[in-house]
Design a protein around this motif. Structure first.
Motif, PDB file in Angstrom:
ATOM      1  N   LEU A   1       3.014 -43.580  21.922  1.00  0.00           N
ATOM      2  CA  LEU A   1       2.208 -43.033  23.011  1.00  0.00           C
ATOM      3  C   LEU A   1       3.052 -42.187  23.967  1.00  0.00           C
ATOM      4  CD1 LEU A   1      -0.250 -45.901  24.066  1.00  0.00           C
ATOM      5  CD2 LEU A   1      -0.795 -43.697  23.040  1.00  0.00           C
ATOM      6  N   LEU A   2       4.261 -42.688  24.217  1.00  0.00           N
ATOM      7  CA  LEU A   2       5.136 -41.933  25.122  1.00  0.00           C
ATOM      8  C   LEU A   2       5.574 -40.611  24.499  1.00  0.00           C
ATOM      9  CD1 LEU A   2       7.326 -44.832  26.580  1.00  0.00           C
ATOM     10  CD2 LEU A   2       5.492 -43.571  27.710  1.00  0.00           C
ATOM     11  N   ARG A   3       5.639 -40.561  23.170  1.00  0.00           N
ATOM     12  CA  ARG A   3       6.009 -39.303  22.516  1.00  0.00           C
ATOM     13  C   ARG A   3       4.921 -38.243  22.693  1.00  0.00           C
ATOM     14  NH1 ARG A   3      10.225 -39.309  18.724  1.00  0.00           N
ATOM     15  NH2 ARG A   3      11.241 -41.327  18.572  1.00  0.00           N
ATOM     16  N   LEU A   4       3.716 -38.706  22.999  1.00  0.00           N
ATOM     17  CA  LEU A   4       2.658 -37.729  23.270  1.00  0.00           C
ATOM     18  C   LEU A   4       2.989 -36.850  24.479  1.00  0.00           C
ATOM     19  CD1 LEU A   4      -0.886 -39.343  22.799  1.00  0.00           C
ATOM     20  CD2 LEU A   4       0.062 -37.332  21.669  1.00  0.00           C
ATOM     21  N   LYS A   5       3.719 -37.439  25.377  1.00  0.00           N
ATOM     22  CA  LYS A   5       4.040 -36.666  26.579  1.00  0.00           C
ATOM     23  C   LYS A   5       4.999 -35.514  26.274  1.00  0.00           C
ATOM     24  CE  LYS A   5       4.470 -38.322  30.697  1.00  0.00           C
ATOM     25  NZ  LYS A   5       3.266 -37.695  31.289  1.00  0.00           N
ATOM     26  N   ARG A   6       5.713 -35.655  25.161  1.00  0.00           N
ATOM     27  CA  ARG A   6       6.574 -34.534  24.778  1.00  0.00           C
ATOM     28  C   ARG A   6       5.746 -33.289  24.442  1.00  0.00           C
ATOM     29  NH1 ARG A   6      11.135 -36.841  20.596  1.00  0.00           N
ATOM     30  NH2 ARG A   6      12.172 -38.283  22.021  1.00  0.00           N
ATOM     31  N   ALA A   7       4.523 -33.586  23.995  1.00  0.00           N
ATOM     32  CA  ALA A   7       3.666 -32.460  23.586  1.00  0.00           C
ATOM     33  C   ALA A   7       3.022 -31.753  24.773  1.00  0.00           C
ATOM     34  CB  ALA A   7       2.576 -32.960  22.641  1.00  0.00           C
ATOM     35  N   GLU A   8       3.206 -32.304  25.964  1.00  0.00           N
ATOM     36  CA  GLU A   8       2.640 -31.661  27.157  1.00  0.00           C
ATOM     37  C   GLU A   8       3.587 -30.557  27.604  1.00  0.00           C
ATOM     38  OE1 GLU A   8       1.739 -34.501  30.174  1.00  0.00           O
ATOM     39  OE2 GLU A   8       0.614 -35.802  28.861  1.00  0.00           O
ATOM     40  N   THR A   9       3.487 -29.451  26.898  1.00  0.00           N
ATOM     41  CA  THR A   9       4.384 -28.322  27.196  1.00  0.00           C
ATOM     42  C   THR A   9       3.576 -27.106  27.622  1.00  0.00           C
ATOM     43  OG1 THR A   9       4.345 -27.733  24.864  1.00  0.00           O
ATOM     44  CG2 THR A   9       6.213 -29.047  25.622  1.00  0.00           C
ATOM     45  N   PRO A  10       4.135 -26.315  28.541  1.00  0.00           N
ATOM     46  CA  PRO A  10       3.400 -25.117  28.991  1.00  0.00           C
ATOM     47  C   PRO A  10       3.458 -24.000  27.962  1.00  0.00           C
ATOM     48  CG  PRO A  10       5.494 -25.281  30.115  1.00  0.00           C
ATOM     49  CD  PRO A  10       5.385 -26.509  29.280  1.00  0.00           C
TER      50      PRO A  10
ATOM     51  N   ASN B   1       7.363 -34.794  33.770  1.00  0.00           N
ATOM     52  CA  ASN B   1       7.021 -36.178  33.441  1.00  0.00           C
ATOM     53  C   ASN B   1       7.274 -37.128  34.604  1.00  0.00           C
ATOM     54  OD1 ASN B   1       6.089 -35.983  30.676  1.00  0.00           O
ATOM     55  ND2 ASN B   1       8.193 -35.446  30.142  1.00  0.00           N
TER      56      ASN B   1
ATOM     57  N   LEU C   1      -0.880 -38.503  15.742  1.00  0.00           N
ATOM     58  CA  LEU C   1      -0.872 -39.602  16.725  1.00  0.00           C
ATOM     59  C   LEU C   1      -2.167 -39.642  17.524  1.00  0.00           C
ATOM     60  CD1 LEU C   1       0.974 -41.831  17.841  1.00  0.00           C
ATOM     61  CD2 LEU C   1       1.755 -40.193  19.533  1.00  0.00           C
TER      62      LEU C   1
ATOM     63  N   ARG D   1       6.122 -16.222  33.949  1.00  0.00           N
ATOM     64  CA  ARG D   1       6.000 -16.325  35.410  1.00  0.00           C
ATOM     65  C   ARG D   1       7.173 -17.111  36.011  1.00  0.00           C
ATOM     66  NH1 ARG D   1       1.644 -19.036  35.594  1.00  0.00           N
ATOM     67  NH2 ARG D   1       2.416 -20.949  36.564  1.00  0.00           N
ATOM     68  N   PHE D   2       7.555 -18.164  35.293  1.00  0.00           N
ATOM     69  CA  PHE D   2       8.668 -19.006  35.752  1.00  0.00           C
ATOM     70  C   PHE D   2       9.956 -18.177  35.882  1.00  0.00           C
ATOM     71  CE2 PHE D   2      12.305 -21.750  34.883  1.00  0.00           C
ATOM     72  CZ  PHE D   2      12.075 -22.840  35.710  1.00  0.00           C
TER      73      PHE D   2
ATOM     74  N   PHE E   1       3.422 -19.145  31.002  1.00  0.00           N
ATOM     75  CA  PHE E   1       4.033 -19.924  32.092  1.00  0.00           C
ATOM     76  C   PHE E   1       5.522 -19.566  32.234  1.00  0.00           C
ATOM     77  CE2 PHE E   1       6.633 -23.583  33.268  1.00  0.00           C
ATOM     78  CZ  PHE E   1       6.111 -23.901  34.511  1.00  0.00           C
ATOM     79  N   TRP E   2       6.195 -19.439  31.090  1.00  0.00           N
ATOM     80  CA  TRP E   2       7.636 -19.178  31.154  1.00  0.00           C
ATOM     81  C   TRP E   2       7.920 -17.767  31.661  1.00  0.00           C
ATOM     82  CZ3 TRP E   2      10.158 -23.255  31.605  1.00  0.00           C
ATOM     83  CH2 TRP E   2       9.864 -24.410  30.881  1.00  0.00           C
TER      84      TRP E   2
ATOM     85  N   GLU F   1      -0.382 -30.613  32.042  1.00  0.00           N
ATOM     86  CA  GLU F   1      -0.325 -29.604  30.993  1.00  0.00           C
ATOM     87  C   GLU F   1      -1.213 -30.045  29.830  1.00  0.00           C
ATOM     88  OE1 GLU F   1       1.174 -26.815  31.085  1.00  0.00           O
ATOM     89  OE2 GLU F   1       2.746 -26.953  32.590  1.00  0.00           O
ATOM     90  N   LYS F   2      -1.685 -29.074  29.093  1.00  0.00           N
ATOM     91  CA  LYS F   2      -2.491 -29.392  27.927  1.00  0.00           C
ATOM     92  C   LYS F   2      -1.578 -29.858  26.795  1.00  0.00           C
ATOM     93  CE  LYS F   2      -5.991 -27.357  24.915  1.00  0.00           C
ATOM     94  NZ  LYS F   2      -6.694 -26.098  24.522  1.00  0.00           N
ATOM     95  N   ILE F   3      -2.001 -30.916  26.095  1.00  0.00           N
ATOM     96  CA  ILE F   3      -1.187 -31.422  24.984  1.00  0.00           C
ATOM     97  C   ILE F   3      -1.212 -30.412  23.841  1.00  0.00           C
ATOM     98  CG2 ILE F   3      -1.009 -33.218  23.214  1.00  0.00           C
ATOM     99  CD1 ILE F   3      -2.008 -35.202  25.232  1.00  0.00           C
ATOM    100  N   ASN F   4      -0.072 -30.083  23.386  1.00  0.00           N
ATOM    101  CA  ASN F   4       0.075 -29.107  22.301  1.00  0.00           C
ATOM    102  C   ASN F   4      -0.179 -29.815  20.972  1.00  0.00           C
ATOM    103  OD1 ASN F   4       0.699 -26.956  20.691  1.00  0.00           O
ATOM    104  ND2 ASN F   4       2.878 -26.942  21.178  1.00  0.00           N
TER     105      ASN F   4
ATOM    106  N   SER G   1       2.146 -34.905  16.782  1.00  0.00           N
ATOM    107  CA  SER G   1       1.256 -35.177  17.899  1.00  0.00           C
ATOM    108  C   SER G   1      -0.196 -35.248  17.432  1.00  0.00           C
ATOM    109  CB  SER G   1       1.389 -34.064  18.950  1.00  0.00           C
ATOM    110  OG  SER G   1       2.702 -33.988  19.407  1.00  0.00           O
TER     111      SER G   1
ATOM    112  N   ILE H   1      11.307 -39.957  26.415  1.00  0.00           N
ATOM    113  CA  ILE H   1      10.724 -38.625  26.245  1.00  0.00           C
ATOM    114  C   ILE H   1      11.800 -37.581  25.990  1.00  0.00           C
ATOM    115  CG2 ILE H   1       9.300 -36.855  27.366  1.00  0.00           C
ATOM    116  CD1 ILE H   1       7.962 -39.130  28.929  1.00  0.00           C
TER     117      ILE H   1
ATOM    118  N   GLN I   1      12.875 -24.661  39.337  1.00  0.00           N
ATOM    119  CA  GLN I   1      13.530 -23.464  39.878  1.00  0.00           C
ATOM    120  C   GLN I   1      14.544 -23.834  40.960  1.00  0.00           C
ATOM    121  OE1 GLN I   1      10.620 -20.558  41.148  1.00  0.00           O
ATOM    122  NE2 GLN I   1       9.412 -20.803  39.285  1.00  0.00           N
TER     123      GLN I   1
END
Lengths: 268, 218
Positions: free
Chosen positions: A14-23, B63, B135, A30-31, A27-28, B123-126, B132, B178, B76
């Motif tokens: 479940l915690l590995r799901l958070k790895r998939a929360e990428t912009p 996170n 899962l 603008r960043f 986004f990059w 963020e939206k999950i990729n 993923s 993570i 930044q």
């Protein structure tokens, strides 16, 4: 990781799901633009003065041994200079004390010689008042030397114990030598004799009588016949009279006096 | 009594624990070259470090905060801070660890200031990643229109459980589970012992297990 759908998920899965929360790529973009602007602002922006403290701290950390050595050397130099300064001041004080004692002893021997000369009426023709004046004049250096000694003794409080001990020993030795000679009435040895001769040579005017004193003594000798007898009482009386009368009054009053062989006449 | 042999053994054991892997060592060497160029005045060289670490730094901060705007600002800020103080970097640790420490400390400071003002901006999950996708399929067990709602619900529950952890426990879980850092690296970044890291990790996992229990019993 086990991604089998039929298997129950674990906490790690479940915690590995958070790895998939990428912009996304936008986004990059603008960043990166925002970061570039902030970076340029950070370069251009003038930093406050206290921001230099970390640099100083890092410099001190890197060169702590050299800085410590320099600081220790500076402290040692400072205390060394202080010690040298105190030593030089003590040496100067000791020399001054020694000079003061020498002046005092010389003056005391000279005054003792003058007192002893004044105590010889047969050999000196000047009146006793003159001797007293001379004695007073001679006593002035003594009192001055005493003041010098007192000031030196007040300075002794700031001296070191060793310096005080040396000064006290020197003073005791000088005092014993001088006082012993005074009380015994003897000037033995070369030094006292040379000192007395030096005092005689130094002050020749002290032995001379002024014209007014000579005139006064001549008039008083004619005015007071008892003076001729040379008795001690008449001498004291003439001295009192001389001390009470001023010169003008003495001339004025002498015109009224008449002196006979056996009597004194006074005109009113 | 501690003998010399015992001290030597302990030193060897400690050296094994501290010594970095060859991959990490190569990465640190390449970073040190870039850092030296930046320290010598090559400002453009710092862009390479930004490109290399921006995703990881942003991921850690995101996170920890569960807010994408805050994460962007804090990332930044971490890069700007590292750029401004890169002349103080002496190479005693790797640049990666040093940069992570700046980012984590900035984030912890921000979280302490805004402890009462917590809201999600996720963020939206990729789902392009096959791992993923599988899962999510296992956890939600649904298809079609419901699947998106279930994924969103899962994401919110996961972040809620994460935000219930204390800041230190959340940091340890983020860095270990993570971001995949080792206990030793986390200890260096958080300036604590490895035992403390393990203890915090164990405690945090117990709390998360209790919070996310419904998803394990499906």
């Amino acid at each position: 990781m086990n991604a089998d759908p039929k298997e129950l998920p674990t906490l790690e899965n479940l915690l590995r799901l958070k790895r998939a929360e990428t912009p996304g790529p936008e986004f990059w973009t603008r960043f990166e633009a925002e970061l570039r602007g902030r970076q340029l602002a950070a370069i251009v922006e003038k930093r406050p003065w206290w921001c230099a403290f970390p640099k100083v701290y890092v410099f001190a950390l890197r060169h702590n041994r050299q800085i410590g050595s320099v600081a220790a050397l500076a402290v040692a130099s400072f205390f060394g200079y202080q010690e040298f300064h105190a030593f030089a001041a003590n040496a100067h004080r000791s020399a001054r004390i020694q000079v003061a004692y020498m002046v005092r002893s010389d003056t005391q021997s000279a005054s003792a010689r003058v007192f002893s000369a004044a105590a010889k009426p047969a050999s000196v023709t000047i009146p006793s008042r003159t001797a007293a004046t001379v004695a007073t004049v001679s006593a002035e250096p003594v009192s001055h030397a005493g003041l010098e000694l007192a000031s030196s003794q007040s300075d002794d409080a700031s001296l070191r114990p060793s310096a005080r001990l040396i000064a006290a020993t020197l003073a005791a030795a000088r005092m014993n030598g001088t006082m012993g000679g005074e009380f015994a009435g003897l000037q033995t040895g070369f030094e006292p004799q040379a000192a007395s001769l030096g005092a005689q040579m130094d002050e020749p005017l002290a032995n001379m009588t002024t014209p007014s004193e000579e005139r006064r003594s001549r008039l008083m000798a004619s005015a007071v016949p008892a003076r001729a007898t040379g008795g001690g009482f008449s001498e004291r009386v003439s001295e009192r009279l001389a001390s009470r009368l001023s010169d003008d009054r003495l001339y004025e009053q002498l015109s009224r006096y008449g002196v006979g062989a056996t009597a004194v006449s006074i005109k009113f | 009594m501690i003998t010399c042999a015992a001290v030597t053994e302990a030193s060897k054991a400690l050296g094994k624990t501290i010594s970095a892997s060859p991959e990490r060592q190569r990465e640190a060497d390449s970073d040190s070259d870039i850092v030296r160029r930046v320290q010598e005045g090559d400002v453009a060289a710092f862009d390479q470090l930004i490109l290399k670490y921006r995703q990881r730094i942003y991921g850690v901060i995101y996170n920890l905060t569960s807010n994408r705007e805050d994460a962007s600002d804090l990332a930044q800020e971490a890069f700007i801070k590292s750029f401004q103080s890169i002349h103080r970097f002496q190479g005693q640790s790797s640049f990666f660890t040093w940069l992570y420490r700046i980012a984590v400390n900035s984030t912890l400071s921000h979280l302490r200031k805004s402890r009462l003002r917590t809201f999600f901006s996720l963020e939206k999950i990729n789902e392009d990643d096959p791992v993923s996708r599988e899962l999510i399929a296992a956890v939600t067990d649904s298809t079609g229109a419901d699947r998106g709602a279930h994924v969103k619900e899962l994401q919110e529950r996961l972040n809620e459980a994460f935000q219930k952890l204390s800041i230190r426990h959340r940091t340890v879980v983020t860095l270990f589970e993570i971001d995949g850092l080792s206990h030793q690296q986390i200890a260096e970044i958080m300036d604590c012992s490895v035992g403390t890291v393990r203890s915090r990790l164990h405690y945090a996992k117990q709390l998360l297990q209790a919070e996310l229990q419904p998803y394990f019993n499906r």
